[in-house]
Design a protein around this motif. Structure first.
Motif, PDB file in Angstrom:
ATOM      1  N   LEU A  15      21.309 -44.758 -10.209  1.00 33.67           N
ATOM      2  CA  LEU A  15      20.868 -46.183 -10.787  1.00 33.67           C
ATOM      3  C   LEU A  15      21.862 -46.091 -12.162  1.00 33.67           C
ATOM      4  CD1 LEU A  15      17.560 -47.607 -11.477  1.00 33.67           C
ATOM      5  CD2 LEU A  15      19.131 -47.417 -13.550  1.00 33.67           C
ATOM      6  N   VAL A  16      22.217 -45.113 -12.791  1.00 34.83           N
ATOM      7  CA  VAL A  16      22.907 -45.077 -13.990  1.00 34.83           C
ATOM      8  C   VAL A  16      24.282 -45.728 -13.488  1.00 34.83           C
ATOM      9  CG1 VAL A  16      24.136 -43.769 -15.735  1.00 34.83           C
ATOM     10  CG2 VAL A  16      21.544 -43.625 -15.358  1.00 34.83           C
ATOM     11  N   ALA A  17      24.901 -44.966 -12.490  1.00 30.63           N
ATOM     12  CA  ALA A  17      26.070 -45.313 -11.887  1.00 30.63           C
ATOM     13  C   ALA A  17      26.305 -46.718 -11.394  1.00 30.63           C
ATOM     14  CB  ALA A  17      26.387 -44.208 -10.627  1.00 30.63           C
ATOM     15  N   ARG A  18      25.155 -47.152 -10.739  1.00 27.20           N
ATOM     16  CA  ARG A  18      25.165 -48.560 -10.576  1.00 27.20           C
ATOM     17  C   ARG A  18      25.190 -49.602 -11.710  1.00 27.20           C
ATOM     18  NH1 ARG A  18      20.069 -49.856  -7.039  1.00 27.20           N
ATOM     19  NH2 ARG A  18      21.238 -51.766  -6.494  1.00 27.20           N
ATOM     20  N   VAL A  19      24.579 -49.134 -12.551  1.00 28.40           N
ATOM     21  CA  VAL A  19      24.616 -50.219 -13.840  1.00 28.40           C
ATOM     22  C   VAL A  19      26.112 -50.066 -14.437  1.00 28.40           C
ATOM     23  CG1 VAL A  19      23.962 -50.409 -16.202  1.00 28.40           C
ATOM     24  CG2 VAL A  19      22.284 -49.679 -14.485  1.00 28.40           C
ATOM     25  N   ARG A  45      29.924 -37.621  -9.890  1.00 33.42           N
ATOM     26  CA  ARG A  45      29.978 -37.820  -8.520  1.00 33.42           C
ATOM     27  C   ARG A  45      29.884 -39.323  -7.837  1.00 33.42           C
ATOM     28  NH1 ARG A  45      27.952 -32.672  -8.505  1.00 33.42           N
ATOM     29  NH2 ARG A  45      25.855 -33.280  -8.018  1.00 33.42           N
ATOM     30  N   HIS A  46      28.798 -39.834  -8.247  1.00 33.70           N
ATOM     31  CA  HIS A  46      28.354 -41.259  -7.745  1.00 33.70           C
ATOM     32  C   HIS A  46      29.676 -42.286  -8.005  1.00 33.70           C
ATOM     33  CE1 HIS A  46      24.721 -40.109  -6.158  1.00 33.70           C
ATOM     34  NE2 HIS A  46      24.081 -40.026  -7.221  1.00 33.70           N
ATOM     35  N   LEU A  47      30.187 -42.305  -9.324  1.00 34.96           N
ATOM     36  CA  LEU A  47      31.218 -42.879  -9.620  1.00 34.96           C
ATOM     37  C   LEU A  47      32.357 -42.731  -8.576  1.00 34.96           C
ATOM     38  CD1 LEU A  47      30.956 -43.242 -13.561  1.00 34.96           C
ATOM     39  CD2 LEU A  47      30.234 -45.188 -11.852  1.00 34.96           C
ATOM     40  N   VAL A  48      32.653 -41.581  -8.416  1.00 34.52           N
ATOM     41  CA  VAL A  48      33.821 -41.156  -7.575  1.00 34.52           C
ATOM     42  C   VAL A  48      33.610 -41.981  -6.149  1.00 34.52           C
ATOM     43  CG1 VAL A  48      35.105 -39.548  -6.375  1.00 34.52           C
ATOM     44  CG2 VAL A  48      34.343 -39.213  -8.935  1.00 34.52           C
ATOM     45  N   HIS A  49      32.260 -41.764  -5.848  1.00 31.44           N
ATOM     46  CA  HIS A  49      32.141 -42.380  -4.400  1.00 31.44           C
ATOM     47  C   HIS A  49      32.101 -43.901  -4.483  1.00 31.44           C
ATOM     48  CE1 HIS A  49      29.275 -43.217  -0.774  1.00 31.44           C
ATOM     49  NE2 HIS A  49      28.965 -44.195  -1.561  1.00 31.44           N
ATOM     50  N   LEU A  50      31.676 -44.440  -5.397  1.00 33.47           N
ATOM     51  CA  LEU A  50      31.790 -46.010  -5.614  1.00 33.47           C
ATOM     52  C   LEU A  50      33.317 -46.228  -5.660  1.00 33.47           C
ATOM     53  CD1 LEU A  50      28.972 -46.721  -7.968  1.00 33.47           C
ATOM     54  CD2 LEU A  50      28.923 -47.361  -5.722  1.00 33.47           C
ATOM     55  N   HIS A  51      34.223 -45.664  -6.153  1.00 34.19           N
ATOM     56  CA  HIS A  51      35.615 -45.961  -6.172  1.00 34.19           C
ATOM     57  C   HIS A  51      36.089 -45.859  -4.940  1.00 34.19           C
ATOM     58  CE1 HIS A  51      39.704 -45.981  -7.687  1.00 34.19           C
ATOM     59  NE2 HIS A  51      39.854 -44.717  -6.774  1.00 34.19           N
ATOM     60  N   HIS A  87      35.929 -33.678 -13.064  1.00 34.49           N
ATOM     61  CA  HIS A  87      34.708 -34.475 -12.571  1.00 34.49           C
ATOM     62  C   HIS A  87      34.736 -35.933 -12.270  1.00 34.49           C
ATOM     63  CE1 HIS A  87      31.678 -31.116 -12.745  1.00 34.49           C
ATOM     64  NE2 HIS A  87      32.297 -30.955 -13.959  1.00 34.49           N
ATOM     65  N   LEU A  88      35.765 -36.555 -13.045  1.00 34.26           N
ATOM     66  CA  LEU A  88      35.806 -37.873 -12.858  1.00 34.26           C
ATOM     67  C   LEU A  88      37.387 -38.554 -12.882  1.00 34.26           C
ATOM     68  CD1 LEU A  88      34.540 -40.893 -12.586  1.00 34.26           C
ATOM     69  CD2 LEU A  88      34.633 -40.927 -14.958  1.00 34.26           C
ATOM     70  N   PHE A  89      38.227 -38.100 -13.989  1.00 35.06           N
ATOM     71  CA  PHE A  89      39.507 -38.802 -14.217  1.00 35.06           C
ATOM     72  C   PHE A  89      40.336 -38.623 -12.818  1.00 35.06           C
ATOM     73  CE2 PHE A  89      38.773 -38.530 -18.987  1.00 35.06           C
ATOM     74  CZ  PHE A  89      37.940 -39.621 -18.924  1.00 35.06           C
ATOM     75  N   ARG A  90      40.606 -37.312 -12.455  1.00 34.52           N
ATOM     76  CA  ARG A  90      41.378 -37.035 -11.270  1.00 34.52           C
ATOM     77  C   ARG A  90      40.932 -37.581  -9.910  1.00 34.52           C
ATOM     78  NH1 ARG A  90      40.883 -31.503  -8.563  1.00 34.52           N
ATOM     79  NH2 ARG A  90      38.683 -30.898  -8.878  1.00 34.52           N
ATOM     80  N   HIS A  91      39.829 -38.149  -9.702  1.00 32.77           N
ATOM     81  CA  HIS A  91      39.327 -38.658  -8.521  1.00 32.77           C
ATOM     82  C   HIS A  91      39.474 -40.239  -8.746  1.00 32.77           C
ATOM     83  CE1 HIS A  91      37.966 -34.765  -7.708  1.00 32.77           C
ATOM     84  NE2 HIS A  91      37.314 -34.409  -8.709  1.00 32.77           N
ATOM     85  N   VAL A  92      39.593 -40.819  -9.666  1.00 30.48           N
ATOM     86  CA  VAL A  92      39.439 -42.368  -9.771  1.00 30.48           C
ATOM     87  C   VAL A  92      40.940 -42.799 -10.274  1.00 30.48           C
ATOM     88  CG1 VAL A  92      37.160 -42.432 -10.102  1.00 30.48           C
ATOM     89  CG2 VAL A  92      38.404 -42.567 -11.918  1.00 30.48           C
ATOM     90  N   ASN A  93      41.142 -44.197 -10.084  1.00 30.05           N
ATOM     91  CA  ASN A  93      42.475 -44.786 -10.614  1.00 30.05           C
ATOM     92  C   ASN A  93      42.341 -45.173 -12.240  1.00 30.05           C
ATOM     93  OD1 ASN A  93      40.720 -46.931 -10.774  1.00 30.05           O
ATOM     94  ND2 ASN A  93      42.212 -48.255  -9.525  1.00 30.05           N
TER      95      ASN A  93
END
Ligand code: F6R
Length: 285
Positions: A15-19, A45-51, A87-93
């Motif tokens: 839910l937090v990632a979706r917000v 992990r969810h934000l990486v998935h959404l990206h 956990h995040l930066f290297r997996h997203v743009n």
């Protein structure tokens, strides 16, 4: 303050990632305040998935982390810069030049704290601040007796926090004793706040923060003063709250949460505890 109770840690983090995703889509230049810790790993992990699956674009957003250990550099696996990269930066743009953490190696720590405040101000302030809560009730590293008016500064860590995080360092005695942290007032200046907590070992402190009196002994209680703060919990972390049915009623009847009421496990990416195996993209600048 709104309290949203989800059935488990996975749904709460989803839910937090979706917000966050919704805010980022509405404003690609979002200034995002980020937190570290075990609870946030699932959100990232969810934000990486959404990206990767839905093209969530981080390229124009700015990020500011809450805190960093004094004397740990970016290559130290226990530093929060390392954590964020991992956990995040290297997996997203995200553009790394737009990601900010306090510099724990700065020679002049007080100047570094002032500079961090100035950077946040220059970016236009934080639009959405993500928070966890520590066993001491801290947000960021605002340990008990942090002034509600405090700004970014160096703070000595409480013994309970050394216990909480010591495992990563091979024991509390090996941990840095101090950290640079945004102050309580710095956090409260954010336009919107989401605090996420999961697990039964957070139930006591969550109840104190939400239903207890305002007190600098529990920094998170200061969030009761924020005009737009949502607390997202799993059932275990909500275990000691006395007004759960009231919170559920508000969530069910508040139009702003309509699109999140169906937040179901099925919708979320599978979470086997490991990072999604996506190729790391190289940034185009
Ligand atoms: C970390 C931070 C802390 C943590 C808190 C909870 O940047 O600011 O306030 O959010 O200590 O940590 P976990 O999630 O590991 O229980």
């Amino acid at each position: 303050m709104e309290v949203i109770i989800q059935r488990d840690e996975h749904s709460a983090a989803w839910l937090v990632a979706r917000v966050i995703a919704r805010e980022l889509r509405a404003n690609p230049r979002l200034v995002l305040g980020l937190a570290t810790g075990k609870t946030m790993e699932v959100v990232y992990r969810h934000l990486v998935h959404l990206h990767h699956e839905q093209g969530l674009d981080f390229s124009r957003c700015h990020t500011f982390n809450l805190d960093e250990y004094v004397a740990l550099g970016p290559d130290d696996p226990n530093s929060y810069r390392y954590y964020m990269n991992h956990h995040l930066f290297r997996h997203v743009n995200v553009d790394r030049n737009k990601t900010h953490l306090p510099d724990g190696l700065a020679r002049d720590l007080d100047a570094q704290c002032r500079q961090y405040e100035a950077l946040i101000e220059k970016a236009g302030g934080i639009d959405l601040q993500l928070l966890g809560i520590g066993r001491t009730g801290h947000i960021g590293f605002n340990e008990p007796l942090s002034a509600f008016k405090s700004r970014t500064r160096v703070k000595a860590l409480a013994p309970a926090t050394l216990e909480q995080n010591g495992g990563h360092f091979g024991g509390p005695e090996k941990m840095p004793r101090r950290a640079i942290t945004m102050g309580v007032e710095t956090i409260l200046d954010s336009r919107r706040i989401i605090l996420l907590a999961a697990g039964k070992n957070k139930a006591d402190v969550v109840a104190k923060a939400i239903e207890g009196p305002l007190t600098s002994m529990i920094s998170a209680s200061s969030l009761q003063m924020h005009p737009r703060c949502s607390v997202v919990l799993d059932e275990a972390a909500a275990g000691k709250l006395t007004q759960k049915e009231y919170y559920r009623w508000i969530f069910a009847n508040e139009p702003a949460w309509k699109e999140f009421q169906d937040n179901s496990r099925e919708e979320a990416p599978s979470d086997d505890g490991s990072l999604p195996r996506y190729k790391v993209k190289t940034l185009k600048r």
